[in-house]
Design an enzyme around this catalytic site. Structure first.
Site, PDB file in Angstrom:
ATOM      1  CG  ASP A   1      36.041  52.514  36.520  1.00 57.22           C
ATOM      2  OD1 ASP A   1      37.273  52.626  36.370  1.00 57.22           O
ATOM      3  OD2 ASP A   1      35.412  51.475  36.226  1.00 57.22           O
TER       4      ASP A   1
ATOM      5  CD  GLU B   1      36.124  54.613  33.480  1.00 52.08           C
ATOM      6  OE1 GLU B   1      37.099  53.854  33.386  1.00 52.08           O
ATOM      7  OE2 GLU B   1      34.951  54.221  33.416  1.00 52.08           O
TER       8      GLU B   1
ATOM      9  CG  ASP C   1      42.434  57.350  31.788  1.00 48.15           C
ATOM     10  OD1 ASP C   1      43.010  56.901  32.786  1.00 48.15           O
ATOM     11  OD2 ASP C   1      42.856  57.184  30.624  1.00 48.15           O
TER      12      ASP C   1
ATOM     13  CD  GLU D   1      40.470  56.900  35.710  1.00 51.52           C
ATOM     14  OE1 GLU D   1      41.705  56.803  35.596  1.00 51.52           O
ATOM     15  OE2 GLU D   1      39.677  56.117  35.145  1.00 51.52           O
TER      16      GLU D   1
END
Length: 228
Positions: free
Chosen positions: A117, A44, A48, A120
């Site tokens: 989450d 994640e 991101d 990502e």
């Protein structure tokens, strides 16, 4: 299950273990006596960063006449939890996320934070498996295909941010929000808010929370100021 998800993603993993790890919520890991590092949180973190870079570049190339502040607002919307969760639902990701029985029974497979989450983390997994071109292709196809329409939708506009940016561009400090009235029982409160600039009232709004009322007051002010 894996092949079914890959069909949803329109991407075939060379290293399927990366895909599996991107689906591991911490509740699943702990319920199976695993360690936190085994969850999807590291992916994640990577996803991101990749998402930020790709979205920033796409918006930079797409909106050649927009200033930095506009691009920042559109990017913030595109990578927001609400929108990413919506993207996750579009590929039915919740059905594949690995959760503890308790978390799934509590509706975790449709919770915005868990879905965003995992989305990502999935981007991070695709990036490691196929490189930036593969991640970029996935992001553009799933997360940015309707960005021009999305950022114009009123339910996604942050009117408070737009008003703040406008007021600061005029050198007028910060808008001030003040609750004027509260009506209704505790479980059905309605708030009335007034927003002022340099002491002058410029907008009013109502809502079922102070935040919603402030948004509506900011929207009213922007309309009166000819900004929307």
């Amino acid at each position: 299950m894996i092949r079914d998800l890959e069909r949803h993603l329109q991407y075939r993993f060379r290293d399927v273990s990366l895909l599996v790890q991107s689906l591991k919520h911490r509740s699943y890991v702990y319920s199976n006596q695993g360690h936190g590092v085994d969850s999807n949180e590291r992916l994640e973190y990577l996803g991101d960063a990749v998402l930020d870079v790709v979205v920033a570049e796409v918006l930079f190339r797409l909106y050649v006449d927009r200033r930095e502040g506009d691009l920042t607002q559109i990017k913030s919307l595109a990578v927001s939890r609400t929108v990413l969760a919506r993207r996750a639902r579009s590929i039915d990701l919740g059905r594949f996320i690995l959760l503890s029985p308790e978390e799934r029974n509590a509706g975790g497979d449709d919770q915005d934070s868990i879905l965003s989450d995992a989305f990502e983390a999935l981007i991070g997994a695709i990036h490691l498996d196929g490189g930036l071109p593969a991640a970029r292709s996935f992001i553009e196809r799933v997360a940015l295909h309707d960005i021009d329409e999305l950022h114009r939708r009123e339910d996604f506009i942050n009117f408070k941010s737009k008003l703040l940016e406008h007021v600061q561009s005029l050198g007028s400090g910060h808008p001030k929000y003040q609750v004027q009235d509260e009506t209704g029982p505790d479980h059905e409160k309605v708030f009335s808010v007034e927003v002022s600039i340099t002491g002058e009232a410029v907008g009013n709004g109502t809502g079922r929370s102070k935040k919603e009322a402030q948004q509506m007051a900011a929207r009213d002010a922007l309309q009166r100021l000819g900004q929307i």
